[in-house]
Design a protein around this motif. Structure first.
Motif, mmCIF file in Angstrom:
data_model
loop_
_atom_site.group_PDB
_atom_site.id
_atom_site.type_symbol
_atom_site.label_atom_id
_atom_site.label_comp_id
_atom_site.label_asym_id
_atom_site.label_seq_id
_atom_site.Cartn_x
_atom_site.Cartn_y
_atom_site.Cartn_z
ATOM 1 N N ASN A 147 -1.603 10.030 2.953
ATOM 2 C CA ASN A 147 -0.304 10.531 2.813
ATOM 3 C C ASN A 147 -0.233 11.751 2.469
ATOM 4 O O ASN A 147 -0.812 12.493 2.148
ATOM 5 N N ALA A 148 1.211 12.073 2.618
ATOM 6 C CA ALA A 148 1.524 13.448 2.316
ATOM 7 C C ALA A 148 1.621 13.752 0.640
ATOM 8 O O ALA A 148 0.994 14.698 0.185
ATOM 9 N N MET A 164 5.507 17.174 -2.526
ATOM 10 C CA MET A 164 4.639 17.365 -1.438
ATOM 11 C C MET A 164 3.973 18.823 -1.568
ATOM 12 O O MET A 164 2.645 19.012 -1.141
ATOM 13 N N ALA A 165 4.754 20.072 -1.971
ATOM 14 C CA ALA A 165 3.828 20.889 -2.254
ATOM 15 C C ALA A 165 2.675 20.919 -3.226
ATOM 16 O O ALA A 165 1.830 21.584 -3.152
ATOM 17 N N ALA A 166 2.957 20.272 -4.258
ATOM 18 C CA ALA A 166 2.081 20.015 -5.356
ATOM 19 C C ALA A 166 0.755 19.321 -4.606
ATOM 20 O O ALA A 166 -0.353 19.533 -5.190
ATOM 21 N N SER A 193 5.208 18.395 5.275
ATOM 22 C CA SER A 193 3.991 18.767 4.537
ATOM 23 C C SER A 193 2.968 19.360 5.293
ATOM 24 O O SER A 193 2.326 20.681 5.167
ATOM 25 N N VAL A 194 2.841 19.039 6.581
ATOM 26 C CA VAL A 194 1.925 19.604 7.661
ATOM 27 C C VAL A 194 2.291 20.688 8.211
ATOM 28 O O VAL A 194 1.720 21.785 8.531
ATOM 29 N N LEU A 195 3.555 20.438 9.213
ATOM 30 C CA LEU A 195 4.060 21.486 9.948
ATOM 31 C C LEU A 195 5.081 22.515 9.446
ATOM 32 O O LEU A 195 5.473 23.394 10.041
#
Length: 256
Positions: A147-148, A164-166, A193-195
């Motif tokens: 998971n993100a 999500m950044a953390a 989170s990924v792209l």
């Protein structure tokens, strides 16, 4: 009436009376008199400052980049990098084959995942398992699921950008350790989170993206599909597209 020596000195106007102090004894100091209507000074109480919420046990991202699986697992379990840690029962790193062909990334743990410590174990997880079975694969067999974010957002809401950044250094380290052949992003949070893309899923479907040289495909989250059954056919199209990309990687191109 006889007067004491001290009283006689006072009557004669000889005051104050000096008394020899014993060695080592400090004199008592009387408090200063207060004028009428003056409020007594209030005592100053030191208020302890609360501990900061954003405290990462893992340290800077550079430290996470060097972690092996046991170190990453321990760091995620102890992480306090965002307020999501305050209500979790446990952090959920992921589950599956550590040398996978497929990596599926969702949004965050739900209530069932928070209790069991494994992603996608509720109704959405059952649907995901059926989707995998349609591709002749299964969790743990050339498949890893994560998971993100690793902690459950309150009320199963969508993770916020700061959360999500953390968690992103952990996710990036997972991908680096797993070295999957293809990544499937389930829902907008995973895409963000990924792209780092906030476009609609409809506009991102059916396209090949890349993360660190790994093909990436975007599709709907299983929880969304449970609420929007007609879109299950679109998700199936996305999975077939991902399988074609994976098969293309295994088929060398002819030199002519």
């Amino acid at each position: 009436m006889s007067l004491s020596r001290e009283q006689m000195l006072v009557e004669m106007g000889i005051s104050p009376i000096w008394v020899v102090r014993e060695k080592g004894v400090e004199p008592a100091v009387a408090p200063a008199p207060q004028s009428a209507g003056e409020a007594p000074p209030s005592a100053v109480v030191a208020v302890p400052q609360p501990a900061p919420l954003c405290e990462s046990v893992a340290g800077p991202a550079a430290a996470v980049d060097a972690m092996n699986w046991p170190e990453l697992t321990r760091a995620v379990a102890e992480c306090k990098a965002c307020p999501l840690c305050q209500q979790r029962k446990q952090a959920v790193l992921g589950v599956g084959d550590l040398s996978p062909d497929w990596l599926f990334i969702g949004e965050g743990p739900g209530a069932d995942e928070d209790v069991q410590g494994e992603p996608f174990v509720g109704q959405a997880g059952k649907l995901l398992d059926n989707m995998l079975a349609s591709l002749d694969i299964s969790r743990g067999n050339k498949v890893y699921i994560g998971n993100a974010v690793k902690c459950r957002p309150p009320g199963n809401r969508t993770p916020e950008a700061a959360e999500m950044a953390a968690c992103r250094p952990y996710l990036e380290r997972q991908i680096a350790l797993l070295k999957p052949k293809i990544i499937v992003l389930l829902g907008k949070a995973a895409v963000h989170s990924v792209l780092h893309d906030d476009k609609s899923l409809a506009s991102l479907r059916g396209k090949r993206f890349e993360y660190a040289g790994i093909p990436v495909v975007v599709t709907y989250h299983p929880a969304y599909l449970l609420r929007n059954l007609p879109d299950k056919s679109k998700a199936w199209e996305d999975l077939l597209f991902a399988r074609r990309l994976l098969n293309a990687l295994a088929t060398p191109e002819l030199p002519f």
